[in-house]
Design an enzyme around this catalytic site. Structure first.
Site, PDB file in Angstrom:
ATOM      1  N   SER A   7       0.823  -1.215   0.000  1.00 27.26           N
ATOM      2  CA  SER A   7       0.000   0.000   0.000  1.00 27.26           C
ATOM      3  C   SER A   7       0.853   1.260   0.000  1.00 27.26           C
ATOM      4  O   SER A   7       0.464   2.284  -0.576  1.00 27.26           O
ATOM      5  CB  SER A   7      -0.949   0.002   1.203  1.00 27.26           C
ATOM      6  OG  SER A   7      -0.239  -0.119   2.416  1.00 27.26           O
ATOM      7  N   CYS A  94     -13.606  -8.537   5.773  1.00 27.35           N
ATOM      8  CA  CYS A  94     -13.018  -7.203   5.957  1.00 27.35           C
ATOM      9  C   CYS A  94     -13.075  -6.417   4.653  1.00 27.35           C
ATOM     10  O   CYS A  94     -13.464  -5.243   4.636  1.00 27.35           O
ATOM     11  CB  CYS A  94     -11.588  -7.339   6.443  1.00 27.35           C
ATOM     12  SG  CYS A  94     -10.797  -5.770   6.841  1.00 27.35           S
ATOM     13  N   CYS A 190      -4.972 -10.698  10.935  1.00 28.40           N
ATOM     14  CA  CYS A 190      -4.452  -9.573  11.702  1.00 28.40           C
ATOM     15  C   CYS A 190      -4.814  -9.625  13.178  1.00 28.40           C
ATOM     16  O   CYS A 190      -4.010  -9.256  14.032  1.00 28.40           O
ATOM     17  CB  CYS A 190      -4.905  -8.251  11.079  1.00 28.40           C
ATOM     18  SG  CYS A 190      -6.693  -7.989  11.077  1.00 28.40           S
TER      19      CYS A 190
END
Length: 373
Positions: A7, A94, A190
């Site tokens: 990212s 998510c 996560c």
């Protein structure tokens, strides 16, 4: 911007190409309340890394507190799915909810023209809309985890890394001077950084682990267990019973709190009932007519020939070749081919499976709404 190399490189690429870029990091959960801080993402040191990357790139950076949304839409669903005897994929949830619904709405509210992410998939115009494809780097293929992306979301989201191998992304990170160039990839869910799913579930649902029986599919009671949350369909090791033959978990009966075991051949699955079907193909789906396509029933498997059928408002997938260990709660993702340029046609959550052999389970009457662009 999750704080990782992918990212961060996307943000730098967009800035270099002249876009007005705003970096956004989501704080998704409170480590202290749910998990340890080791090997995690989207909180703590990763937020710090994202902020440093944004400073280096020269873009504004914001941290949005999405903890309550993430707990409700991802973590709670994860726990409830395991309690129901399923094997969930929280990364799909998510993407489906927090990132491509809540964050996308925030991006639009800010007046953004697009939301760029570091996922390894490709999108490209197809007529008056965009289509989703597997990436160039198939070792990083994340198309399986994005099957629930709707057409409206797909038209707004961009995936700049879809045409790049991971090695080139790290090279770009070095060229941009980003400190995360050699940062290891996150390998764990996560909010389960130590791999102990059951512990997280117990914290979210203190009464989840109820004992029950381990039963052979022929009816023999072989032993007991401390909760079906400790088992998944296809599991071979750690069953705690011995009969002189290799045994596998073939079904989890949440209502009766039973772990049903049997031989490997009992895992062979040919027909799958889906729920929450998402269709992003061009042709409309017609009731009663079988549509040949290619399907993946787990992220690590290549697309394989299958047929999608809609019958009585329910979606079924017939696999041309049986697959072992297909588990409820996982995803079945559709493609138009089995090669590296395959287009993603959508998919659905696996609700029930019908396995080959005389003990195949019957499908209950269950609604399976179809969303199609």
């Amino acid at each position: 911007m999750s704080g990782g190399v992918d990212s961060s490189v996307v943000a730098a690429m967009m800035k270099r190409e002249g876009y007005d870029v705003v970096g956004v990091t989501l704080q998704l959960y409170d480590h202290g309340a749910a998990v340890s801080k080791a090997k995690a993402c989207c909180a703590g040191v990763d937020i710090h890394d994202a902020r440093l990357a944004a400073d280096k790139i020269g873009i504004p950076h914001y941290v949005l507190d999405y903890e309550s949304r993430f707990k409700e839409q991802v973590m709670d669903r994860f726990a409830d799915s395991y309690i129901a005897g399923e094997t969930p994929i929280p990364c799909v949830s998510c993407n489906q909810t927090v990132k491509f619904t809540d964050l996308l709405k925030t991006a639009r509210d800010l007046g953004a023209d697009a939301l760029a992410t570091g996922h390894y998939v490709r999108s490209a115009p197809a007529g008056n809309k965009r289509a989703l494809y597997r990436p160039v780097d198939l070792d990083r293929d994340q198309s399986y985890f994005l099957f629930a992306t709707t057409q409206d979301q797909l038209d707004f989201v961009r995936f700049p890394l879809g045409g790049l191998p991971k090695a080139r992304v790290r090279e770009l990170a070095r060229e941009f001077g980003l400190a995360v160039a050699d940062k290891p990839d996150s390998q764990d869910i996560c909010f389960v950084p130590n791999g102990d799913y059951a512990e997280v579930i117990r914290k979210l649902r203190p009464n989840a682990a109820e004992p029950g029986a381990i039963v052979h599919m022929d009816g023999r009671v072989l032993g007991s267990h401390d909760g079906i949350i400790h088992y998944t369909v296809g599991q071979r090791r750690g069953l705690g019973v011995a009969t002189g033959e290799p045994l596998y978990v073939v079904r989890l009966d949440a209502d009766e709190k039973r772990v049903v075991v049997g031989p490997r051949e009992a895992l062979a699955t040919r027909t799958i009932l889906l729920r929450e079907l998402n269709w992003i193909g061009d042709a409309p789906l017609d009731e009663g007519e079988g549509l040949p396509l290619f399907a993946k029933v787990r992220s690590t498997r290549p697309p394989a020939p299958a047929t999608l059928r809609l019958l009585g408002g329910r979606a079924f997938v017939d696999l041309a070749t049986s697959e072992a260990g297909v588990a409820p709660g996982q995803a079945c993702v559709f493609f138009d081919s089995d090669d590296e340029t395959a287009r993603v046609l959508g998919g659905g959550w696996i609700h029930k499976t019908e396995r080959t052999g005389t003990w195949a389970v019957d499908f209950p009457q269950a609604e399976s709404p179809v969303s199609a662009a």
